[in-house]
Write a protein that holds these residues in place. Structure first.
Motif, PDB file in Angstrom:
ATOM      1  N   GLY A 139       5.150  -1.812   3.957  1.00 26.83           N
ATOM      2  CA  GLY A 139       4.373  -0.884   3.146  1.00 26.83           C
ATOM      3  C   GLY A 139       5.237  -0.061   2.212  1.00 26.83           C
TER       4      GLY A 139
ATOM      5  N   LYS B 118       3.633   0.591   7.705  1.00 22.65           N
ATOM      6  CA  LYS B 118       4.257  -0.589   8.305  1.00 22.65           C
ATOM      7  C   LYS B 118       5.542  -0.953   7.543  1.00 22.65           C
ATOM      8  CE  LYS B 118       0.482  -3.013   8.013  1.00 22.65           C
ATOM      9  NZ  LYS B 118      -0.505  -4.128   8.113  1.00 22.65           N
TER      10      LYS B 118
ATOM     11  N   ASP C  17       0.616   2.775   3.434  1.00 15.51           N
ATOM     12  CA  ASP C  17       0.927   1.850   4.528  1.00 15.51           C
ATOM     13  C   ASP C  17       2.274   2.211   5.148  1.00 15.51           C
ATOM     14  OD1 ASP C  17       1.204  -0.239   6.267  1.00 15.51           O
ATOM     15  OD2 ASP C  17       0.924  -1.832   4.773  1.00 15.51           O
TER      16      ASP C  17
ATOM     17  N   GLY D  16       0.811  -1.213   0.000  1.00 11.07           N
ATOM     18  CA  GLY D  16       0.000   0.000   0.000  1.00 11.07           C
ATOM     19  C   GLY D  16       0.844   1.262   0.000  1.00 11.07           C
TER      20      GLY D  16
END
Length: 461
Positions: free
Chosen positions: A171, A168, A166, A163
């Motif tokens: 990501g 994280k 994202d 993503g």
């Protein structure tokens, strides 16, 4: 005794020597005004333009103007002039115009100035406001100005792909921000909702979908490629190689397994599953890239490319590497007959020349009606662009090069100014205490002891 003639000769010699000294000093003074030598001892050479900035300036043929909004006599004018002077020495038609905000309120509104000292760069009628005049800020702004029109990078979403928002470790938020800083528009789309790839997409990114795409979505992507669209296709060893129909169209095969690097201890990656690209085969994407890139747990791609496509290796292992097709959970792997021996292609590029659109078509009216090259890149690892690995060695530069090349922005390849690592000095606690103890305690006591010792020695005399 010296004769009058000897004295006369001595005086004449002294006069000549004096004149020679004056001439030499005059020549040195003249040379100091005509020639200038600069030495930059900072890490990353941040006080001189990097090769990336010089390359960018050479790719911008038209004049560049910088507007500095600061009062007359303000210190900010001198500071900005020094920062922009490095660019003026490379590009002679780069000019600086100083604007006093209090005397030109209309221009302040026209340029959307929000604070005193703001700088605006203008190129080919396009403008970019700068909040700082470091090389990284200036060169990044010039990159955005160097290309006309919007370049949209479309990320397919909805199947477990990486993503763009994202944060994280796995990501792509950091990579998306880097692309935006380069003047590219990042647009995530869900093909179930959108049902079409936007016509203004410069390229599409398919970043390791973990779920099977719907037949209608597969058709949309295949049609996009068949119509000449550019594509970056990333996958992981533990991810399904979707869509399989697209790989068949391109004449490639994603090979299942994990690339094993037996020389990992010599290279120093710390794990046999981490591929370190040290040298690159000839390819437009990596031409001029002299940085090591890291790929944790990669798979290889095989095939020669379908008819009409030219396949060129992008990332290639050594002959000692192999693709482990067995189970690796035990932590012990060996090369056997079922494995695929190296050299392996971790990444490849595919190119195809497309004919110019017909004169009466909409595509011809929207473009310059010239033949163009369709470009596709495939890499058997999506982690190297993730938040956790993007900052490793040359990963970010390779990712930027891939996107710039796929977007046909060849002049922007290998242009990425790094931040200087020595702009701040951080010392551990013990070092701070040692420095403080030396200057506050040891140095005063040492000077006091030296003075007392000298006083005692003088009293004994």
């Amino acid at each position: 005794m010296s004769t009058p003639s000897n004295k006369k000769a001595t005086h004449l010699q002294q006069l000549v020597n004096g004149l020679l000294i004056i001439v030499i000093l005059g020549l040195l003074a003249f040379a100091s005004t005509r020639f200038k030598t600069e030495l930059d001892w900072t890490a990353n050479k941040r006080n001189t333009l990097t090769a990336s900035s010089v390359t960018l300036l050479k790719a911008m043929p038209d004049p560049i103007t910088f507007y500095v909004f600061a009062p007359s006599g303000a210190d900010i004018r001198r500071a900005v002039s020094e920062d922009l002077g490095k660019y003026q020495r490379v590009k002679k038609d780069l000019s600086i115009e100083y604007v006093d905000p209090s005397l030109s309120p209309q221009k302040v509104r026209e340029f959307n100035i929000s604070f005193v000292g703001e700088v605006v760069a203008e190129y080919q009628g396009r403008r970019e406001n700068l909040t700082a005049t470091t090389e990284q800020a200036i060169t990044t702004a010039l990159q955005r100005l160097s290309t006309s029109g919007d370049h949209f990078v479309v990320f397919i979403q909805g199947h477990g792909e990486r993503g763009t928002a994202d944060q994280k470790p796995d990501g792509y938020a950091r990579f998306a921000q880097v692309l935006q800083d380069k003047g590219l528009k990042v647009q995530p789309i869900n093909l179930v909702q959108t049902t079409a790839i936007p016509d203004n997409a410069s390229l599409v990114v398919l970043a390791a979908p973990s779920a099977k795409l719907l037949p209608g979505e597969v058709k949309i992507i295949r049609d996009y490629v068949q119509k000449g669209g550019n594509l970056l296709w990333l996958t992981d060893p533990d991810a399904p190689a979707e869509p399989a129909e697209l790989a068949q169209d391109l004449g490639v095969q994603w090979q299942n397994g994990y690339v094993i690097m037996p020389e990992y201890q010599l290279i120093g990656t710390g794990h046999p599953g981490i591929f370190a690209a040290i040298n690159y085969p000839p390819n437009a994407v990596t031409q001029g890239l002299d940085m090591v890139t890291l790929f944790p747990f990669a798979r290889s791609v095989g095939g020669q490319g379908a008819d009409g496509w030219t396949l060129t290796p992008l990332l290639q292992t050594s002959e000692a590497a192999w693709l482990e097709t067995g189970n690796i959970e035990s932590g012990h792997v060996t090369l056997d007959d079922d494995d695929i021996r190296g050299p392996l292609n971790i990444g490849v590029t595919l190119t195809k020349m497309l004919d110019a659109p017909k004169a009466d078509s909409a595509d011809a009216q929207a473009s310059d009606a010239k033949p163009r090259q369709q470009r596709i890149a495939l890499v058997g690892d999506a982690d190297f662009l993730a938040n956790a690995y993007l900052g490793e060695l040359g990963n970010q530069q390779l990712g930027i090069n891939l996107i710039q090349w796929l977007a046909s922005r060849d002049a922007q390849l290998n242009i990425d100014v790094k931040k200087a690592p020595d702009t701040s000095l951080f010392l551990p606690g013990w070092a701070m205490m040692s420095i403080a103890g030396f200057f506050v305690l040891l140095l005063p006591l040492g000077l006091l002891g030296f003075g007392v010792t000298r006083w005692i020695l003088r009293r004994r005399r």
